[in-house]
Structures are given as structure tokens and as C-alpha cells.
Design a protein around this motif. Sequence first.
Motif, PDB file in Angstrom:
ATOM      1  N   GLU A 185      -1.150   6.075   3.262  1.00  0.00           N
ATOM      2  CA  GLU A 185      -2.295   6.726   3.894  1.00  0.00           C
ATOM      3  C   GLU A 185      -2.235   6.714   5.412  1.00  0.00           C
ATOM      4  O   GLU A 185      -2.936   7.489   6.054  1.00  0.00           O
ATOM      5  N   SER A 186      -1.411   5.835   5.994  1.00  0.00           N
ATOM      6  CA  SER A 186      -1.353   5.762   7.458  1.00  0.00           C
ATOM      7  C   SER A 186       0.023   5.302   7.924  1.00  0.00           C
ATOM      8  O   SER A 186       0.785   4.702   7.162  1.00  0.00           O
TER       9      SER A 186
ATOM     10  N   LEU B  50       2.815   2.235   6.677  1.00  0.00           N
ATOM     11  CA  LEU B  50       4.270   2.392   6.638  1.00  0.00           C
ATOM     12  C   LEU B  50       4.954   1.347   7.512  1.00  0.00           C
ATOM     13  O   LEU B  50       6.028   0.851   7.163  1.00  0.00           O
ATOM     14  N   ASP B  51       4.335   0.979   8.633  1.00  0.00           N
ATOM     15  CA  ASP B  51       4.881  -0.091   9.480  1.00  0.00           C
ATOM     16  C   ASP B  51       4.896  -1.417   8.719  1.00  0.00           C
ATOM     17  O   ASP B  51       5.860  -2.185   8.808  1.00  0.00           O
TER      18      ASP B  51
ATOM     19  N   GLY C  20       0.790  -1.230   0.000  1.00  0.00           N
ATOM     20  CA  GLY C  20       0.000   0.000   0.000  1.00  0.00           C
ATOM     21  C   GLY C  20       0.818   1.273   0.000  1.00  0.00           C
ATOM     22  O   GLY C  20       0.275   2.365   0.179  1.00  0.00           O
ATOM     23  N   GLY C  21       2.125   1.162  -0.197  1.00  0.00           N
ATOM     24  CA  GLY C  21       2.987   2.340  -0.216  1.00  0.00           C
ATOM     25  C   GLY C  21       3.232   2.853  -1.626  1.00  0.00           C
ATOM     26  O   GLY C  21       2.939   2.179  -2.610  1.00  0.00           O
TER      27      GLY C  21
ATOM     28  N   MET D 296       7.822   8.190  -7.881  1.00  0.00           N
ATOM     29  CA  MET D 296       6.360   8.085  -7.812  1.00  0.00           C
ATOM     30  C   MET D 296       5.865   6.740  -8.369  1.00  0.00           C
ATOM     31  O   MET D 296       4.987   6.679  -9.217  1.00  0.00           O
ATOM     32  N   VAL D 297       6.446   5.666  -7.849  1.00  0.00           N
ATOM     33  CA  VAL D 297       6.034   4.309  -8.216  1.00  0.00           C
ATOM     34  C   VAL D 297       4.919   3.891  -7.255  1.00  0.00           C
ATOM     35  O   VAL D 297       5.153   3.705  -6.061  1.00  0.00           O
ATOM     36  N   SER D 298       3.707   3.753  -7.807  1.00  0.00           N
ATOM     37  CA  SER D 298       2.540   3.465  -6.975  1.00  0.00           C
ATOM     38  C   SER D 298       1.847   2.147  -7.326  1.00  0.00           C
ATOM     39  O   SER D 298       0.829   1.810  -6.737  1.00  0.00           O
ATOM     40  N   SER D 299       2.386   1.416  -8.297  1.00  0.00           N
ATOM     41  CA  SER D 299       1.762   0.155  -8.708  1.00  0.00           C
ATOM     42  C   SER D 299       2.821  -0.779  -9.280  1.00  0.00           C
ATOM     43  O   SER D 299       3.922  -0.343  -9.632  1.00  0.00           O
TER      44      SER D 299
END
Length: 173
Positions: free
Chosen positions: A148-149, A153-154, A90-91, A111-114
Motif C-alpha cells: 500500500e505504500s 516496501l522499505d 504487509g507485502g 499472488m501470495v498475500s498471507s
Amino acid sequence: MNTEERRSRLLSYIQESPAPVSGARLAEEFQVSRQVIVQDIALLRARNIEILSTTRGYICQKPALRERIFHVYHTDEQIQEELNAVVDCGGIVADVFVEHEIYGHLQAEMMVSSRRKAEEFVEDIRKGKSRPLKNITSGYHYHRVLAESEETLDVVEQELKKRGFLVPPAEKV
């Protein structure tokens, strides 16, 4: 704390504050001059983070993504695995940077999101468009990852650690 870590913490501080935060208060909190805070805010805005300046201080217009800096190491062959690990959790891999002994701080937006964007990035390297920035520091590099949270990130951090990409604190160079 390096400059990227300070900016990340500065952003979190503003986001979590229930009221506007003055530049003087931020300068005191981060033990830097107010001018450094102004420069940090300008650089955060350049990343499309909506931070407003009001007469009472800085506020985030809308909830922004959380960010964390990860110090990582891997081979060229593992680039796609590393990027996929981040996006599968999810990052978003916002950028890559290195701290070079001679050249200093070198940074490039990603900006790699997928998985598709990760594949395109790796394909550009395979085609010889460029070489990975990590190669000038023997594979050691940093990624600024957005999510988003803090929980996401954890999860990213645990996955990078599980795969052996995260540089242990004692090994940091």
C-alpha cells in the motif's frame, strides 16, 4: 533498467502525476518509443491495474498498490521463510521471474498475500507439483512485491536484507 523495473517506475510516474500523462511524455521520460509505452500499459492492465486512457493521457482510476522488484537468493528450504517475511511486513508477492541466459525472461504469477497462501505454495512444491523457478538460475530470482505504500516496501526490503535474502548490488548476476 530492465523491462520490469521500467514498468514499475512507469506505474509510479502515472500514479504520482496530478494530471493525465501523455504517451509521448512517458516515452520521452523513459527513453523508449511510444509503442513500448502502449505495450507496457497493456501489460500493467493485464495485472488488473486500472489505468485509463483519456484524450489528455493516462491516469490511474483508483490508487493502485505500489510495487518494487527485489533481486533475491535462497535455498528451497528457505522459500516459506522468504514468503512469510514479505507478507508479515504487509507485502504481497505478486510474481517470480528469472533472467535466464538461454531462455530469457521467464515469469510466473504467485499472488501470495498471507502466511496461509505461502504455506499452500510451499506444500504444492513439496508434493512435487512443480519445482521452483529459481532453480534454473542457481537460486537467484526476482519478486515483484506489491504494498500500500513505499514505506511498507522499505520495511520489506529491510527484512529481506536482514535475513540475507536480498542480493547485494555488487553481486547481481
